[in-house]
Design a protein around this motif. Sequence first.
Motif, PDB file in Angstrom:
ATOM      1  N   SER A  98       0.858  -1.182   0.000  1.00 33.06           N
ATOM      2  CA  SER A  98       0.000   0.000   0.000  1.00 33.06           C
ATOM      3  C   SER A  98       0.897   1.234   0.000  1.00 33.06           C
ATOM      4  O   SER A  98       2.117   1.118   0.149  1.00 33.06           O
ATOM      5  N   PRO A  99       0.353   2.431  -0.166  1.00 35.66           N
ATOM      6  CA  PRO A  99       1.216   3.611  -0.259  1.00 35.66           C
ATOM      7  C   PRO A  99       2.153   3.831   0.924  1.00 35.66           C
ATOM      8  O   PRO A  99       3.236   4.384   0.751  1.00 35.66           O
ATOM      9  N   LEU A 100       1.759   3.375   2.126  1.00 36.98           N
ATOM     10  CA  LEU A 100       2.573   3.647   3.313  1.00 36.98           C
ATOM     11  C   LEU A 100       3.175   2.406   3.954  1.00 36.98           C
ATOM     12  O   LEU A 100       3.869   2.511   4.974  1.00 36.98           O
ATOM     13  N   LEU A 101       2.943   1.232   3.360  1.00 37.83           N
ATOM     14  CA  LEU A 101       3.404   0.008   4.018  1.00 37.83           C
ATOM     15  C   LEU A 101       3.557  -1.129   3.017  1.00 37.83           C
ATOM     16  O   LEU A 101       2.726  -1.310   2.135  1.00 37.83           O
ATOM     17  N   ILE A 102       4.643  -1.892   3.179  1.00 37.19           N
ATOM     18  CA  ILE A 102       4.786  -3.185   2.506  1.00 37.19           C
ATOM     19  C   ILE A 102       4.971  -4.225   3.603  1.00 37.19           C
ATOM     20  O   ILE A 102       5.802  -4.068   4.493  1.00 37.19           O
ATOM     21  N   ARG A 103       4.169  -5.277   3.531  1.00 33.03           N
ATOM     22  CA  ARG A 103       4.193  -6.312   4.553  1.00 33.03           C
ATOM     23  C   ARG A 103       4.374  -7.667   3.879  1.00 33.03           C
ATOM     24  O   ARG A 103       3.657  -7.995   2.936  1.00 33.03           O
ATOM     25  N   SER A 104       5.359  -8.432   4.351  1.00 29.69           N
ATOM     26  CA  SER A 104       5.579  -9.766   3.793  1.00 29.69           C
ATOM     27  C   SER A 104       5.269 -10.818   4.848  1.00 29.69           C
ATOM     28  O   SER A 104       5.516 -10.619   6.038  1.00 29.69           O
ATOM     29  N   GLU A 105       4.747 -11.935   4.387  1.00 31.61           N
ATOM     30  CA  GLU A 105       4.409 -13.039   5.280  1.00 31.61           C
ATOM     31  C   GLU A 105       5.100 -14.302   4.800  1.00 31.61           C
ATOM     32  O   GLU A 105       4.885 -14.752   3.668  1.00 31.61           O
ATOM     33  N   VAL A 106       5.962 -14.856   5.647  1.00 34.96           N
ATOM     34  CA  VAL A 106       6.692 -16.083   5.337  1.00 34.96           C
ATOM     35  C   VAL A 106       6.242 -17.164   6.307  1.00 34.96           C
ATOM     36  O   VAL A 106       6.182 -16.932   7.522  1.00 34.96           O
ATOM     37  N   VAL A 107       5.904 -18.348   5.778  1.00 33.59           N
ATOM     38  CA  VAL A 107       5.419 -19.427   6.628  1.00 33.59           C
ATOM     39  C   VAL A 107       6.282 -20.671   6.445  1.00 33.59           C
ATOM     40  O   VAL A 107       6.919 -20.863   5.403  1.00 33.59           O
ATOM     41  N   ILE A 108       6.321 -21.496   7.470  1.00 32.64           N
ATOM     42  CA  ILE A 108       6.963 -22.803   7.376  1.00 32.64           C
ATOM     43  C   ILE A 108       6.063 -23.699   6.528  1.00 32.64           C
ATOM     44  O   ILE A 108       4.864 -23.824   6.800  1.00 32.64           O
TER      45      ILE A 108
END
Length: 378
Positions: A285-295
Amino acid sequence: MNNSREEQLLLADAARIHGEAEADTGSLAIRRAVQSGIEQGGWESWRRRLQRGSFVGLAAAALVAVILFFLPLLQDSAPQPEAPRAAVNWGGLEMFKRLYPFDHEAPTLDSAIRHNYVQMINQSAGAEGYQITLNAVMADENRIILLYTAKVTAGQEIYNISSARIKDLSTGFYLDSEDQIGAHDERTGPEENRIYYGRGVISLDRNKPFPGKLEADFQISSVDPGKLKDPKTGTIAKDMHYSPRLHISFKLDPKFKQQPTIIVEPKEDFILDGIEMTLAKVEISPLLIRSEVVIKNESDVTWQNRQKTFLAATGDELQSVTKDGTVQLKMSTGLGNYEGYERRFASNLLDQPESIKLIMRNDNGKEKYELSIPVWPE
């Protein structure tokens, strides 16, 4: 798994503490924080592209113990942002470049200001010799960023902003704070320690109605002249002075809710210290990048493996590839959850990046894995 309200509050508090620790550079000028219209025309066609790629996101489940355990490690390993672009003039917000060298959100602010993705507020409140000015805000579906200036009359010096929070007046509840940083004015002279610039980040839940009328609530802490040089300052209660709660009401510009979050699900598998992992999701999004890594394999989801993989890539970074070059986006926060971990980064989505490159590094800076992710949905 859905987090309880208590877990969510603890996570928000832990993230806030981590952000404040990163802002502490140890200098007297940068005191430790206590406790955290896009241009018209071409934007409209671009916004329609965004809307085609958006859908409802995941309510991520997080384990409080994981983030609390690893906060000190993140503080030690987190890299620092780049220097500001010399050609960018922040106009009426130029004084907030004071925070740029140690603010992980600096690339986000730079991108937002260049694209006029800012709502100027410039409202003040004061009492008993203290004054706070809410200079500007910017927002998207996931967060609000506040820029504010504190001042105190002669006879006191500002220690920091001890509290900066936002109440949603439609619900009567305070929104969750992520972090808060600040620094004194750079000018030498009698006002050097009597002016303080701050930046705060407030979390939003995009599955809830976008907030409208808000109330910013601040408290300034100060000390007697000369006390800032005392290393014990901040630990002796009788030396601290506090302003009354200072309130500023404003209505959030509805333009901010028009920018949807892009959600990419790469489902890229890789090995991290012998454990099979999957890059499950990246939210932009314009103010945030969020990554999700799972086992990847459920049988591998153990406390020991969650610790091991969380620690294995503590130097994660993003590189945003645009037509004008590559921008480095630093990690601001890392959170552990039941299946793996989440990382939060600065964002320059408004620059319309072609792709982002997720680079995982260990604490010695050695690269462990690299993934390139196209931003725009096919």
